[in-house]
Design a protein around this motif. Structure first.
Motif, PDB file in Angstrom:
ATOM      1  N   ASN A   1      -0.037   4.996  -1.077  1.00 35.90           N
ATOM      2  CA  ASN A   1      -1.059   5.210  -0.046  1.00 35.90           C
ATOM      3  C   ASN A   1      -0.500   5.207   1.367  1.00 35.90           C
ATOM      4  O   ASN A   1      -1.231   4.970   2.335  1.00 35.90           O
TER       5      ASN A   1
ATOM      6  N   HIS B   1       0.848  -1.199   0.000  1.00 39.19           N
ATOM      7  CA  HIS B   1       0.000   0.000   0.000  1.00 39.19           C
ATOM      8  C   HIS B   1       0.881   1.247   0.000  1.00 39.19           C
ATOM      9  O   HIS B   1       0.562   2.249  -0.628  1.00 39.19           O
TER      10      HIS B   1
ATOM     11  N   THR C   1      -0.762   5.795  10.211  1.00 37.55           N
ATOM     12  CA  THR C   1      -0.910   5.638   8.754  1.00 37.55           C
ATOM     13  C   THR C   1      -0.319   4.302   8.319  1.00 37.55           C
ATOM     14  O   THR C   1       0.393   3.644   9.077  1.00 37.55           O
ATOM     15  N   TYR C   2      -0.569   3.960   7.053  1.00 40.13           N
ATOM     16  CA  TYR C   2       0.025   2.728   6.516  1.00 40.13           C
ATOM     17  C   TYR C   2       1.550   2.801   6.537  1.00 40.13           C
ATOM     18  O   TYR C   2       2.218   1.806   6.828  1.00 40.13           O
TER      19      TYR C   2
ATOM     20  N   GLU D   1     -10.811   4.085  -0.387  1.00 33.99           N
ATOM     21  CA  GLU D   1     -10.385   5.495  -0.406  1.00 33.99           C
ATOM     22  C   GLU D   1     -11.277   6.344   0.489  1.00 33.99           C
ATOM     23  O   GLU D   1     -10.851   7.384   0.991  1.00 33.99           O
TER      24      GLU D   1
ATOM     25  N   GLY E   1      -6.283  -2.359   2.316  1.00 33.90           N
ATOM     26  CA  GLY E   1      -5.880  -0.955   2.457  1.00 33.90           C
ATOM     27  C   GLY E   1      -6.962  -0.074   3.063  1.00 33.90           C
ATOM     28  O   GLY E   1      -7.065   1.113   2.746  1.00 33.90           O
TER      29      GLY E   1
ATOM     30  N   ARG F   1      -2.312   7.180   3.984  1.00 30.34           N
ATOM     31  CA  ARG F   1      -3.683   6.815   4.368  1.00 30.34           C
ATOM     32  C   ARG F   1      -3.676   6.275   5.800  1.00 30.34           C
ATOM     33  O   ARG F   1      -2.774   5.532   6.189  1.00 30.34           O
TER      34      ARG F   1
ATOM     35  N   THR G   1      -9.190   2.015   5.976  1.00 31.66           N
ATOM     36  CA  THR G   1      -8.994   2.838   7.165  1.00 31.66           C
ATOM     37  C   THR G   1      -9.974   2.341   8.212  1.00 31.66           C
ATOM     38  O   THR G   1     -11.160   2.189   7.929  1.00 31.66           O
TER      39      THR G   1
END
Ligand code: WT7
Length: 658
Positions: free
Chosen positions: A93, A88, A112-113, A300, A327, A96, A329
């Motif tokens: 990303n 990711h 975050t990732y 997203e 991926g 994210r 959240t």
């Protein structure tokens, strides 16, 4: 199933077709079913290639040459943690948010990732520096803190095998799991927050390891509760002191698709929990697939929240592996829904604008009791998909969930699966399926199930039968740790070529499946599986107890509740009379297994209803515990036993206060 649920099933006839606007934007369409029907194995191969990164692509989808031992994507290689993290970041990303974590006291962390990837890399190096190698077992005994996720992924990243033990389990339960898997390392915390105070975890680890004899050489301790802990020099290490000392960089090496990922213990019909084994490629494929399509995930924009603890399979698949592979959240919350006051969950949904929410019927029913004013005081308009798991959801709770939490707008998906299935098997697809409150509905595309008679013959519409899975599936258990015979015996001996789930079910005229509860001596308390035999053996381990019989009696909130019938040893009657024996036995069970197994009621009886061959007739005890007239007693060795027990219960000698 409680009789009020049956009434309720008969009276709820509303149906909820997909909202056209929702359907237009949904990730799943009817074509998913068609694709899977056309060529099931090609369907799974495509899903796997689409959803995962394979370091070495597979060329074979399924090897079922030695049933019931399946191999999926067998010649492929992948790294599970890389799939949940690095890729990711590499795809741009990294910024994210992976985790919006909220501690029970209100402290928060946003991870975050990119940050989660960095944390896991360091933790992987730490594990390696402590001597953990591919295939070694690591026990994880942590509260719901980000380090639980980091620890699991770090273990996966280096090809070791985690065994997460729910933080509510006792030292004894922890010890038996450490022993069964020969774990080399335990990752724990000083304590965690629950209902406003710190519950210590480290003392349970110390107690579990006190008399030696395990393979555990090191204990890594995360500081969370701030409570004082005893320290064993040379064995115990602080997580926060060790991590800065290892390299930040770590390259994820690929492992074979069938490399074991984790062991997770679950209760069966015997006293000893079984270590369910899951492997990498197939498991991650179905985790990602189901998480994407069942929850209509748009990574997203969605904020996803599954309220399960990582100590259960729901936490493994729908807090860690599914959402992170996709991926997503997500929200991770440490504590209870009632702290500091009822409504904390709704506050979190408002605060983080949660759009997908996944929880258990027992939680929904307890919110119903508290009244709709509490959630109605919050802005829950961000929600667009609601999920349910763990036990049948009664239509009344389903409707309340949709109306009060989902603003009369969201689909509710009831998802049937098990620790053994690894991922969701039966569920509606939002945007595709017309929803029917109370029914888990249909097998997912790629999954084949049936409802059969005891002889294995499919039953007709609306006839009760047993739920079976008729084709191997990617996230199926690969066995029971260290006990291949028990795997065969438990799941495959009844029907030979079909997996026996242990659940009763019926299929209605539309083809929708209704789950009717377990058909074995397994109870379902608050969506968690408990074994009658395990609690009985905990009870008879108490010096006062001569014999014990445990049943799951229906309970308005928890689905079922543990009810125990106990005979006190003649030699200990005076001692027992001098204490509150019910309270003593209830806390004894909590100490032996964990608070979740603590009986709601204990009845001290003179005798237990047994057949002439000495088998306890739990069915009769369940009748009494549920306040029903006792069924046929003619097969009892002594037909007066039940009359005496029933009379005693009517006399109000039960104890159910906490
Ligand atoms: C047993 C599995 C799957 C994660 C949570 C429990 C019951 C689970 C449903 C549902 C009716 C359900 C079954 C199953 N169950 N979900 N949606 N409707 N029953 O996992 O501890 O392995 O328990 O939970 O009886 O066999 P588990």
């Amino acid at each position: 199933m409680p009789s009020d649920t049956i009434d309720n099933l008969l009276h709820e006839s509303r149906r909820f077709p997909p909202d056209p606007e929702f359907a237009a934007n949904a990730v799943a369409g009817p074509d998913l079913y068609e694709d899977a029907r056309r060529d099931r194995l090609a369907f799974w191969a495509n899903q796997s290639r689409e959803l995962l990164h394979w370091h070495k692509p597979f060329t074979r989808t399924l090897d079922w040459s030695n049933p019931p031992f399946a191999k999926w994507f067998n010649d492929g290689e992948l790294n599970v943690a890389y799939n949940c993290l690095d890729r990711h970041v590499l795809a741009g990303n990294g910024d994210r948010v992976a985790l919006h974590w909220e501690g029970e006291p209100g402290d928060t962390r946003t991870i975050t990732y990119a940050e989660l990837t960095a944390d896991v890399k360091r933790a992987a190096n730490l594990l390696t520096s402590l001597g953990i190698r591919e295939g070694d077992r690591v026990a994880i005994y942590l509260p719901m803190i980000p380090e639980a996720v980091v620890a699991m992924l770090a273990v996966a990243r280096i090809g070791a095998i985690h065994s997460v033990v729910f933080g509510g389990f006792s030292a004894e339960s922890l010890r038996s799991r450490i022993d069964d898997a020969n774990a080399k390392l335990v990752i724990t915390a000083d304590g965690g927050y629950r209902k406003g105070s710190v519950f210590p975890l480290k003392p349970a680890v110390d107690a579990a390891l006190a008399d030696g004899g395990t393979d555990v050489r090191k204990v890594l301790v995360v500081r969370r509760g701030g409570n004082d802990v005893d320290w064993v020099e040379g064995r115990d290490l602080w997580w926060h002191e060790e991590l800065p000392q290892v390299d930040a960089d770590h390259e994820a090496k690929p492992f074979a698709a069938e490399h074991p990922l984790y062991i997770l213990y679950t209760s069966g019909t015997t006293g000893k929990p079984k270590g369910i084994v899951h492997t990498s490629g197939g498991y991650l494929t179905q985790a990602a697939y189901t998480h994407k399509y069942v929850f209509d995930l748009h990574p997203e924009t969605d904020v996803y929240w599954c309220s399960a603890d990582v100590g259960w399979v729901t936490g493994h698949t729908y807090v860690v592996y599914g959402p992170l592979a996709n991926g997503a959240t997500q929200v991770l919350y440490e504590g209870t829904p009632e702290y500091p006051k009822p409504g904390r969950w709704w506050e979190l949904i408002e605060k983080y604008r949660v759009s997908i929410f996944y929880t258990a019927p027992t939680a929904i029913r307890s919110f119903m009791k508290q009244g709709r004013q509490i959630p109605q005081g919050r802005d829950l308009s961000s929600l667009r998909v609601l999920g349910s798991v763990g036990e049948p959801i009664n239509p009344e709770a389903w409707i309340w969930y949709r109306e009060v939490i989902g603003g009369n707008r969201t689909p509710v998906v009831d998802t049937w699966w098990q620790t053994e299935t690894g991922a969701i098997m039966i569920s509606a697809l939002p945007g595709v399926t017309t929803l029917k409150p109370g029914s888990a509905q249909v097998p997912l595309p790629g999954i084949s199930v049936d409802v059969v008679s005891d002889a294995g013959v499919p039953v007709g519409a609306d006839e009760g039968g047993l739920l079976v899975i008729t084709e191997p599936w990617p996230s199926m258990l690969r066995g029971i740790w260290g006990d291949p015979e028990r795997y065969q015996e438990t799941y495959w001996s009844k029907f030979g070529d079909k997996y026996f789930a242990g659940d009763g079910a019926r299929r209605d005229k539309d083809g929708d499946i209704w789950l009717m509860g377990r058909v074995d001596d397994v109870m379902n308390v608050s969506g968690h599986r408990l074994s009658t035999a395990e609690i009985e053996s905990a009870l008879v381990a108490h010096p006062f107890v001569a014999e014990a019989a445990v049943v799951g009696a229906s309970d308005e909130t928890t689905g079922q509740a543990v009810v125990a019938f106990v005979i006190i040893k003649r030699s200990h009657r005076d001692q027992a009379a001098a204490v509150d024996v019910n309270a003593e036995l209830r806390s004894h069970v909590a100490r032996q297994i964990g608070a979740i197994a603590r009986p709601r009621d204990i009845y001290i009886v003179e005798e237990l209803p047994k057949t002439r061959s000495g088998k306890i007739m739990r069915r009769l005890l369940r009748d009494t515990a549920e306040g029903r007239p006792v069924g046929d007693t003619t097969t009892l060795a002594d037909t007066t036993v039940m009359a005496i027990i029933t009379e005693k219960l009517a006399g109000g000698v039960a104890s159910s206060e906490d």
